[in-house]
Structures are given as structure tokens and as C-alpha cells.
Scaffold this active site. Structure first.
Site, mmCIF file in Angstrom:
data_model
loop_
_atom_site.group_PDB
_atom_site.id
_atom_site.type_symbol
_atom_site.label_atom_id
_atom_site.label_comp_id
_atom_site.label_asym_id
_atom_site.label_seq_id
_atom_site.Cartn_x
_atom_site.Cartn_y
_atom_site.Cartn_z
ATOM 1 N NE ARG A 66 -2.456 -2.534 2.966
ATOM 2 C CZ ARG A 66 -2.655 -2.769 4.247
ATOM 3 N NH1 ARG A 66 -3.196 -1.841 5.007
ATOM 4 N NH2 ARG A 66 -2.316 -3.912 4.783
ATOM 5 C CD GLU A 103 -2.727 -4.882 14.428
ATOM 6 O OE1 GLU A 103 -2.822 -4.249 13.377
ATOM 7 O OE2 GLU A 103 -3.591 -4.841 15.330
HETATM 8 O O1 LIG Z 1 3.469 -1.271 11.750
HETATM 9 P P1 LIG Z 1 3.320 -2.709 11.414
HETATM 10 O O2 LIG Z 1 2.802 -3.537 12.554
HETATM 11 O O3 LIG Z 1 4.569 -3.287 10.831
HETATM 12 O O4 LIG Z 1 2.174 -2.822 10.305
HETATM 13 C C1 LIG Z 1 2.013 -1.915 9.263
HETATM 14 C C2 LIG Z 1 2.102 -2.578 7.898
HETATM 15 O O5 LIG Z 1 1.052 -3.543 7.736
HETATM 16 C C3 LIG Z 1 0.418 -3.325 6.480
HETATM 17 O O6 LIG Z 1 1.070 -3.986 5.431
HETATM 18 P P2 LIG Z 1 0.961 -5.539 5.113
HETATM 19 O O7 LIG Z 1 2.195 -6.220 5.617
HETATM 20 O O8 LIG Z 1 -0.349 -6.070 5.561
HETATM 21 O O9 LIG Z 1 1.131 -5.605 3.557
HETATM 22 P P3 LIG Z 1 0.385 -5.064 2.269
HETATM 23 O O10 LIG Z 1 0.608 -3.567 2.225
HETATM 24 O O11 LIG Z 1 1.155 -5.770 1.215
HETATM 25 O O12 LIG Z 1 -1.064 -5.416 2.327
HETATM 26 C C4 LIG Z 1 0.527 -1.838 6.300
HETATM 27 O O13 LIG Z 1 0.336 -1.469 4.948
HETATM 28 C C5 LIG Z 1 1.915 -1.557 6.788
HETATM 29 O O14 LIG Z 1 2.887 -1.762 5.792
HETATM 30 N N1 LIG Z 2 -5.085 -2.897 11.862
HETATM 31 C C1 LIG Z 2 -4.560 -2.794 10.639
HETATM 32 N N2 LIG Z 2 -5.304 -2.356 9.594
HETATM 33 C C2 LIG Z 2 -4.769 -2.241 8.359
HETATM 34 N N3 LIG Z 2 -3.488 -2.543 8.073
HETATM 35 C C3 LIG Z 2 -2.711 -2.971 9.086
HETATM 36 N N4 LIG Z 2 -1.401 -3.311 9.133
HETATM 37 C C4 LIG Z 2 -1.107 -3.674 10.395
HETATM 38 N N5 LIG Z 2 -2.184 -3.554 11.201
HETATM 39 C C5 LIG Z 2 -3.195 -3.115 10.398
#
Ligand SMILES: O=P(O)(O)OC[C@H]1O[C@H](OP(=O)(O)OP(=O)(O)O)[C@H](O)[C@@H]1O
Ligand SMILES: Nc1ncnc2[nH]cnc12
Length: 183
Positions: A66, A103
Site C-alpha cells: 500500500r 501486527e
Molecule cells: O506497523 P506494522 O505492525 O509493521 O504494520 C504496518 C504494515 O502492515 C500493512 O502492510 P501488510 O504487511 O499487511 O502488507 P500489504 O501492504 O502488502 O497489504 C501496512 O500497509 C503496513 O505496511
Molecule cells: N489494523 C490494521 N489495519 C490495516 N493494516 C494494518 N497493518 C497492520 N495492522 C493493520
């Protein structure tokens, strides 16, 4: 950055929450509804970029996936280049690699070795800051290449998960637009 987060109620209203995704107990803050709104997208990009306009940003770093959407737009807005930090196995050139936990899981990030010259000023962009594990992995990779990290810009902060405090403890300037408590 609670002050900034309080000023963006128009953006907050465009972010939808989906409970129990991708795992039970996770309140998923979904920015696709914000990205789909023309005025919301334009305001988001402008407000994410604003604190960095006079900071000499050479490159914006987008964290997969994202962070690519917003990072590309912020880079264009700032007149900077764009560099992707990708999940393992996607980048074709020589890479530096870092494992991390977030998370709801764990993953590995990679960054092209030749994507940043030592001393270049970079800005990290992602949609959301939760535990900060994802952003810290990006920081580790950038520091390995000798980048000068101006800071990090996110749309959403989940303060209860401590990511902003974690990144600030590393000396990072952290800017967020909307905070959701209770995660
Ligand atoms: O602060 P954190 O606990 O590390 O979480 C935040 C990350 O989680 C989500 O990505 P995700 O890994 O779900 O990947 P995506 O963007 O490919 O869906 C979000 O877009 C951040 O990159
Ligand atoms: N609660 C949440 N919602 C969307 N993206 C996330 N990435 C990590 N935690 C998330």
C-alpha cells in the site's frame, strides 16, 4: 503526532474499518475507500507531502504494497524519485534483505543495493503505522545503504500498538494524519 491527527476528520470519515481481517481480533483500517475518493486522495497526498516540501527529499521510499500507491503520488508531488521496498523475491537486481514482524504476521523486505546513493535524502511512506515493525525494517535497509532518512509519513497511526513511539526512539521524524485508538 496527535495534533495533526485531529485536523483530518474528512480523511478519517473515508477510511472504513473491517473487524476480524485478516485474523480474528484485528480491526482492519482499510484505506482503499479513501484512495477511491478523488478529493480524499488528492488531500491525502498533499497533506502527507506538506511537512517535507522544503526538506530536499531526493527519493521517496514506498513500502510494499500500500506504500507504493501513496509513495508514488507523494514522490510526484515533491518532485522526487520513487524507490520500492519489496517483499522477498520480487526485485530482479542485487538486494539487501531484512526480516520483520508486524501486527498480524512476519515477512522479509528487500531493497535494490544501487537504488540509493550514500548521503541521499529519503522519505519513507506507507499507508499505516501499527507496531512499526515494517517501517523499522525499511529504516534498517536504508541505513545499510547510507541513506539520510528525513522521516516517515503515514496516513493512519494506531497509537496503542506503539509504532510511532518505536520509530521516534530511533530518532525518526514521524508524521501521521489520522489516529485510531483502541487497536
Ligand atoms: O506497523 P506494522 O505492525 O509493521 O504494520 C504496518 C504494515 O502492515 C500493512 O502492510 P501488510 O504487511 O499487511 O502488507 P500489504 O501492504 O502488502 O497489504 C501496512 O500497509 C503496513 O505496511
Ligand atoms: N489494523 C490494521 N489495519 C490495516 N493494516 C494494518 N497493518 C497492520 N495492522 C493493520
Amino acid at each position: 503526532m496527535k495534533g495533526a491527527s485531529d485536523q483530518n476528520e474528512d480523511l478519517r470519515a473515508l477510511i472504513r474499518t473491517i473487524p476480524d481481517f485478516p485474523k480474528p481480533g484485528i480491526m482492519f483500517r482499510d484505506v482503499t475507500s479513501l484512495l477511491a475518493d478523488a478529493a480524499g486522495l488528492r488531500a491525502t497526498v498533499a497533506r502527507m507531502a506538506a511537512p517535507w516540501e522544503d526538506k530536499g527529499i531526493d527519493k521517496v521510499i514506498g513500502l510494499e504494497a500500500r506504500g507504493f500507491i501513496l509513495g508514488g503520488a507523494v514522490a510526484y508531488h515533491l518532485g522526487a524519485g520513487f524507490v520500492p521496498v519489496r517483499k522477498a523475491g520480487k526485485l530482479p537486481g542485487k538486494v539487501v534483505t531484512q526480516d520483520y514482524a508486524l501486527e498480524y504476521g512476519s515477512a522479509t523486505f528487500e531493497l535494490h543495493e544501487d537504488s540509493i546513493a550514500p548521503g541521499e535524502t529519503v522519505l519513507i511512506v506507507d499507508d499505516l503505522l501499527a507496531t512499526g515493525g515494517t517501517a523499522e525494517a525499511g529504516i534498517t535497509l536504508l541505513e545499510r545503504l547510507g541513506a539520510c532518512i528525513a522521516g516517515c509519513s503515514f496516513v493512519v497511526d494506531l497509537p496503542d500498538l506503539g509504532g510511532a513511539a518505536r520509530l521516534r526512539a530511533l530518532g525518526m521524524d514521524v508524521h501521521t494524519l489520522v489516529a485510531f485508538d483502541g487497536d
